[in-house]
Design a protein around this motif. Sequence first.
Motif, short mmCIF file in Angstrom:
data_model
loop_
_atom_site.label_atom_id
_atom_site.label_comp_id
_atom_site.label_asym_id
_atom_site.label_seq_id
_atom_site.Cartn_x
_atom_site.Cartn_y
_atom_site.Cartn_z
N TYR A 1 0.82 -1.21 0.00
CA TYR A 1 0.00 0.00 0.00
C TYR A 1 0.86 1.26 0.00
O TYR A 1 0.48 2.28 -0.58
N THR A 2 2.02 1.19 0.64
CA THR A 2 2.93 2.35 0.71
C THR A 2 4.07 2.11 -0.28
O THR A 2 3.88 2.22 -1.48
N ASN A 3 5.26 1.80 0.19
CA ASN A 3 6.35 1.38 -0.68
C ASN A 3 7.45 0.76 0.17
O ASN A 3 7.39 0.80 1.40
N GLU A 4 8.44 0.21 -0.48
CA GLU A 4 9.49 -0.54 0.23
C GLU A 4 10.34 0.33 1.13
O GLU A 4 10.96 -0.17 2.07
N TYR A 5 10.39 1.65 0.88
CA TYR A 5 11.26 2.53 1.64
C TYR A 5 10.63 2.97 2.96
O TYR A 5 11.33 3.16 3.95
N VAL A 6 9.33 3.15 2.96
CA VAL A 6 8.67 3.68 4.16
C VAL A 6 7.93 2.63 4.97
O VAL A 6 7.50 2.88 6.09
N ALA A 7 7.75 1.42 4.41
CA ALA A 7 6.86 0.43 5.02
C ALA A 7 7.25 0.06 6.44
O ALA A 7 6.41 0.00 7.35
N GLU A 8 8.53 -0.21 6.67
CA GLU A 8 8.98 -0.61 8.01
C GLU A 8 8.75 0.50 9.02
O GLU A 8 8.21 0.29 10.11
N GLY A 9 9.16 1.72 8.67
CA GLY A 9 8.94 2.86 9.57
C GLY A 9 7.48 3.17 9.75
O GLY A 9 7.05 3.56 10.84
N SER B 1 -2.92 11.95 -0.31
CA SER B 1 -1.97 12.53 0.63
C SER B 1 -1.26 11.40 1.37
O SER B 1 -1.76 10.30 1.45
N ALA B 2 -0.09 11.71 1.91
CA ALA B 2 0.81 10.66 2.40
C ALA B 2 1.02 10.70 3.91
O ALA B 2 2.11 10.44 4.40
N GLU B 3 -0.04 10.99 4.68
CA GLU B 3 0.09 10.95 6.13
C GLU B 3 0.56 9.57 6.59
O GLU B 3 1.34 9.46 7.54
N LEU B 4 0.08 8.53 5.93
CA LEU B 4 0.46 7.17 6.29
C LEU B 4 1.89 6.88 5.86
O LEU B 4 2.69 6.35 6.65
N GLU B 5 2.25 7.21 4.63
CA GLU B 5 3.56 6.85 4.11
C GLU B 5 4.68 7.65 4.79
O GLU B 5 5.46 7.12 5.58
N GLU B 6 4.77 8.92 4.45
CA GLU B 6 5.86 9.75 4.98
C GLU B 6 5.60 10.19 6.42
O GLU B 6 6.53 10.31 7.21
N GLY B 7 4.33 10.41 6.74
CA GLY B 7 4.00 10.93 8.07
C GLY B 7 4.30 9.96 9.19
O GLY B 7 4.98 10.31 10.17
#
Length: 372
Positions: free
Chosen positions: A92-100, A163-169
């Motif tokens: 749903y997000t991406n490989e870079y932000v998923a763990e965080g 918007s990316a509150e979930l991903e980057e936020g």
Amino acid sequence: MGKCNQGGAGRKERNMKQAKRIAAMVLCLLALLALPAGAVMEKGEPNITAQTTMKEVRNNPGIKNSGFYTYSQDKDCPPGQALWEMTTVEGYTNEYVAEGCAKGLNLVIENYNNGVQVTHSFYTDAEKAADRTKNNTGLFYFPAKAENAKFALILAGSGANESAELEEGACTAWQLHELGYAAFILRYRVWTDASDDAPLEDIGRAMQYIEEHAAEFGIQPEQYAIVGYSMGGHLTGLFGTESVGYKHYNVPKPAALLLGYPINDMTYIKPIYHVIQDIGAYGPKYYTRNLSDEITPDYPATYHWHGVNDTLLKELAYWRQGPQLEAALQANHVKHVYRVFNNAPHVCGIGTGTDAENWLVEATAFWEEQCA
């Protein structure tokens, strides 16, 4: 005789105090019994991983009851919603932000379980009734590990109806927490809701709310930072200006702006946003302003970075983005740091698995230097 009377009075006072304690306990018990069934014990398990499905995330009581926003409207419009619900957090997000992101969601759950109010509204009910777009805003609070900590406001990126509150936020709030800071993720208005510089108003009102409730949040009301990504970086940068920023909302000047792959010039997107958001209106808007044109010598200290392989910035004319912003900061002698990484794609957030992996650690150290 006198001593006996004093003893009797003492017993009477102790009995009254005991009766009051019993009465208080009974009232508490009655209050708990009056709550809906399961409400008292409905706590979530902080067991989210990058492989947890979005349906499982959203059904977790700690997420569902906290009010934390886990949607990307472009993906969750019918009929695709059921499909995306079965997608993992990483998918749903991406490989870079998923763990965080997963760690950030677990932090939401832990905060909720500990009685923290996660979601806050910085507009009144009357204001939201008068303007329905304000219903799509929110402020998500992540307490620091200790009282009287500095805080950062986080503006994730956005594009069209997403918007990316979930991903980057979420990943950024988690790492800031680990570094000892309090964090707030701002859900600001986007796309058709973002007319008449609405996102800048959202930042201003959110900052007013945070300042007014600083004691409740256990934070230092000044010397704060704003972390902004992509479009959130553009808005963060504008909020640091005298022309349209913090002074208009009577809040302190940010101690530092920490910008990840910020958009400096929206180039060919400007007329598209004008048609979608402000058709028939005249005058400059947040999306028509080039951040580099608004910078003055008293601009806040700024840390900004991007990747060479950031395809979105390339599509928006690479030289008009980070390099042009850097030139403006240099020309105005603004204290700043500029980093260009070979491998740091757009929407990589805190940069896990990229060359930018430690950027936020370095950026917060830069922020602390401004507070010394």
